[in-house]
Motif scaffolding. Structure first.
Motif, PDB file in Angstrom:
ATOM      1  N   LEU A  41       0.827  -1.197   0.000  1.00  0.00           N
ATOM      2  CA  LEU A  41       0.000   0.000   0.000  1.00  0.00           C
ATOM      3  C   LEU A  41       0.866   1.254   0.000  1.00  0.00           C
ATOM      4  CD1 LEU A  41      -2.878   1.102   0.143  1.00  0.00           C
ATOM      5  CD2 LEU A  41      -2.703   0.984   2.603  1.00  0.00           C
ATOM      6  N   GLY A  42       1.877   1.251   0.819  1.00  0.00           N
ATOM      7  CA  GLY A  42       2.756   2.407   0.884  1.00  0.00           C
ATOM      8  C   GLY A  42       3.482   2.664  -0.420  1.00  0.00           C
ATOM      9  N   ASP A  43       3.673   1.624  -1.228  1.00  0.00           N
ATOM     10  CA  ASP A  43       4.354   1.792  -2.505  1.00  0.00           C
ATOM     11  C   ASP A  43       3.549   2.624  -3.485  1.00  0.00           C
ATOM     12  OD1 ASP A  43       6.555   0.353  -1.635  1.00  0.00           O
ATOM     13  OD2 ASP A  43       5.743  -1.555  -2.333  1.00  0.00           O
ATOM     14  N   CYS A  44       2.289   2.846  -3.201  1.00  0.00           N
ATOM     15  CA  CYS A  44       1.432   3.683  -4.059  1.00  0.00           C
ATOM     16  C   CYS A  44       1.672   5.161  -3.799  1.00  0.00           C
ATOM     17  CB  CYS A  44      -0.041   3.352  -3.818  1.00  0.00           C
ATOM     18  SG  CYS A  44      -0.483   1.685  -4.310  1.00  0.00           S
ATOM     19  N   GLY A  45       2.409   5.479  -2.763  1.00  0.00           N
ATOM     20  CA  GLY A  45       2.713   6.873  -2.443  1.00  0.00           C
ATOM     21  C   GLY A  45       1.475   7.668  -2.079  1.00  0.00           C
ATOM     22  N   ALA A  46       1.445   8.904  -2.563  1.00  0.00           N
ATOM     23  CA  ALA A  46       0.365   9.826  -2.207  1.00  0.00           C
ATOM     24  C   ALA A  46      -1.008   9.312  -2.611  1.00  0.00           C
ATOM     25  CB  ALA A  46       0.616  11.190  -2.837  1.00  0.00           C
ATOM     26  N   GLU A  47      -1.073   8.477  -3.637  1.00  0.00           N
ATOM     27  CA  GLU A  47      -2.354   7.919  -4.071  1.00  0.00           C
ATOM     28  C   GLU A  47      -3.012   7.083  -2.979  1.00  0.00           C
ATOM     29  OE1 GLU A  47      -1.646   5.833  -7.712  1.00  0.00           O
ATOM     30  OE2 GLU A  47      -0.926   7.627  -8.721  1.00  0.00           O
ATOM     31  N   ALA A  48      -2.215   6.595  -2.040  1.00  0.00           N
ATOM     32  CA  ALA A  48      -2.739   5.764  -0.959  1.00  0.00           C
ATOM     33  C   ALA A  48      -3.231   6.588   0.227  1.00  0.00           C
ATOM     34  CB  ALA A  48      -1.665   4.776  -0.499  1.00  0.00           C
ATOM     35  N   SER A  49      -3.231   7.894   0.096  1.00  0.00           N
ATOM     36  CA  SER A  49      -3.605   8.748   1.226  1.00  0.00           C
ATOM     37  C   SER A  49      -5.033   8.493   1.714  1.00  0.00           C
ATOM     38  CB  SER A  49      -3.426  10.222   0.885  1.00  0.00           C
ATOM     39  OG  SER A  49      -4.307  10.604  -0.153  1.00  0.00           O
ATOM     40  N   VAL A  50      -5.891   7.970   0.864  1.00  0.00           N
ATOM     41  CA  VAL A  50      -7.263   7.670   1.296  1.00  0.00           C
ATOM     42  C   VAL A  50      -7.292   6.562   2.344  1.00  0.00           C
ATOM     43  CG1 VAL A  50      -8.332   8.466  -0.844  1.00  0.00           C
ATOM     44  CG2 VAL A  50      -7.664   6.065  -0.614  1.00  0.00           C
ATOM     45  N   ALA A  51      -6.220   5.786   2.421  1.00  0.00           N
ATOM     46  CA  ALA A  51      -6.153   4.689   3.384  1.00  0.00           C
ATOM     47  C   ALA A  51      -5.594   5.116   4.738  1.00  0.00           C
ATOM     48  CB  ALA A  51      -5.305   3.548   2.822  1.00  0.00           C
ATOM     49  N   VAL A  52      -5.143   6.352   4.849  1.00  0.00           N
ATOM     50  CA  VAL A  52      -4.490   6.804   6.083  1.00  0.00           C
ATOM     51  C   VAL A  52      -5.372   6.617   7.319  1.00  0.00           C
ATOM     52  CG1 VAL A  52      -3.534   8.823   7.275  1.00  0.00           C
ATOM     53  CG2 VAL A  52      -2.835   8.290   4.933  1.00  0.00           C
ATOM     54  N   PRO A  53      -6.644   7.002   7.311  1.00  0.00           N
ATOM     55  CA  PRO A  53      -7.450   6.800   8.520  1.00  0.00           C
ATOM     56  C   PRO A  53      -7.520   5.327   8.967  1.00  0.00           C
ATOM     57  CG  PRO A  53      -8.549   8.328   7.051  1.00  0.00           C
ATOM     58  CD  PRO A  53      -7.393   7.746   6.287  1.00  0.00           C
ATOM     59  N   ALA A  54      -7.634   4.422   8.015  1.00  0.00           N
ATOM     60  CA  ALA A  54      -7.676   2.998   8.368  1.00  0.00           C
ATOM     61  C   ALA A  54      -6.331   2.543   8.921  1.00  0.00           C
ATOM     62  CB  ALA A  54      -8.065   2.161   7.149  1.00  0.00           C
ATOM     63  N   LEU A  55      -5.256   3.028   8.331  1.00  0.00           N
ATOM     64  CA  LEU A  55      -3.921   2.654   8.813  1.00  0.00           C
ATOM     65  C   LEU A  55      -3.705   3.172  10.228  1.00  0.00           C
ATOM     66  CD1 LEU A  55      -1.821   3.330   5.594  1.00  0.00           C
ATOM     67  CD2 LEU A  55      -2.342   1.104   6.607  1.00  0.00           C
ATOM     68  N   VAL A  56      -4.115   4.398  10.483  1.00  0.00           N
ATOM     69  CA  VAL A  56      -3.963   4.977  11.825  1.00  0.00           C
ATOM     70  C   VAL A  56      -4.678   4.114  12.860  1.00  0.00           C
ATOM     71  CG1 VAL A  56      -4.665   6.941  13.268  1.00  0.00           C
ATOM     72  CG2 VAL A  56      -3.506   7.329  11.093  1.00  0.00           C
ATOM     73  N   GLY A  57      -5.861   3.624  12.515  1.00  0.00           N
ATOM     74  CA  GLY A  57      -6.592   2.753  13.432  1.00  0.00           C
ATOM     75  C   GLY A  57      -5.828   1.484  13.775  1.00  0.00           C
ATOM     76  N   LEU A  58      -5.010   1.015  12.843  1.00  0.00           N
ATOM     77  CA  LEU A  58      -4.249  -0.219  13.070  1.00  0.00           C
ATOM     78  C   LEU A  58      -3.033  -0.004  13.972  1.00  0.00           C
ATOM     79  CD1 LEU A  58      -4.454  -1.743   9.494  1.00  0.00           C
ATOM     80  CD2 LEU A  58      -5.638  -2.538  11.557  1.00  0.00           C
ATOM     81  N   LEU A  59      -2.684   1.247  14.244  1.00  0.00           N
ATOM     82  CA  LEU A  59      -1.568   1.508  15.166  1.00  0.00           C
ATOM     83  C   LEU A  59      -1.867   0.998  16.568  1.00  0.00           C
ATOM     84  CD1 LEU A  59      -0.469   5.126  14.174  1.00  0.00           C
ATOM     85  CD2 LEU A  59       0.807   2.994  13.813  1.00  0.00           C
ATOM     86  N   GLN A  60      -3.133   0.759  16.863  1.00  0.00           N
ATOM     87  CA  GLN A  60      -3.532   0.281  18.187  1.00  0.00           C
ATOM     88  C   GLN A  60      -3.433  -1.238  18.319  1.00  0.00           C
ATOM     89  OE1 GLN A  60      -4.048   2.584  20.488  1.00  0.00           O
ATOM     90  NE2 GLN A  60      -3.661   4.043  18.856  1.00  0.00           N
ATOM     91  N   SER A  61      -3.066  -1.912  17.253  1.00  0.00           N
ATOM     92  CA  SER A  61      -2.993  -3.369  17.260  1.00  0.00           C
ATOM     93  C   SER A  61      -1.993  -3.871  18.302  1.00  0.00           C
ATOM     94  CB  SER A  61      -2.576  -3.868  15.871  1.00  0.00           C
ATOM     95  OG  SER A  61      -2.361  -5.265  15.893  1.00  0.00           O
ATOM     96  N   ASP A  62      -2.279  -5.037  18.835  1.00  0.00           N
ATOM     97  CA  ASP A  62      -1.338  -5.695  19.747  1.00  0.00           C
ATOM     98  C   ASP A  62      -0.230  -6.414  18.973  1.00  0.00           C
ATOM     99  OD1 ASP A  62      -2.685  -4.885  22.038  1.00  0.00           O
ATOM    100  OD2 ASP A  62      -3.979  -6.652  22.029  1.00  0.00           O
ATOM    101  N   ASP A  63      -0.400  -6.531  17.669  1.00  0.00           N
ATOM    102  CA  ASP A  63       0.538  -7.236  16.804  1.00  0.00           C
ATOM    103  C   ASP A  63       1.641  -6.283  16.340  1.00  0.00           C
ATOM    104  OD1 ASP A  63       1.882  -8.485  14.687  1.00  0.00           O
ATOM    105  OD2 ASP A  63       0.067  -9.455  13.934  1.00  0.00           O
TER     106      ASP A  63
END
Length: 75
Positions: A1-23
């Motif tokens: 996903l990160g390899d898409c660069g700025a085009e992947a910015s729509v995924a940022v909110p979902a990625l931020v939510g995953l920062l809370q993972s225990d994994d």
């Protein structure tokens, strides 16, 4: 996903939510992706900064987070 660069910015909110993972492996992938998205992930800056305050981070995860922060800041 990160390899898409700025085009992947729509995924940022979902990625931020995953920062809370225990994994830790998942968190690392998320952090690396945010860094690769770069300045277009600017809405994640505060979340990444807060993430560094966690007391359960390995030194490796701290390093990856600091690097991602620099990329998101455009440094």
């Amino acid at each position: 996903l990160g390899d898409c660069g700025a085009e992947a910015s729509v995924a940022v909110p979902a990625l931020v939510g995953l920062l809370q993972s225990d994994d830790a492996s998942l968190r690392r992938l998320v952090i690396e992706s945010l860094g690769k998205i770069g300045p277009a992930a600017g809405s994640a800056l505060q979340d990444l900064e807060r993430h560094l305050e966690r007391d359960d981070l390995s030194s490796d995860e701290q390093t990856v987070t600091r690097y991602a922060l620099s990329k998101v800041r455009g440094e």
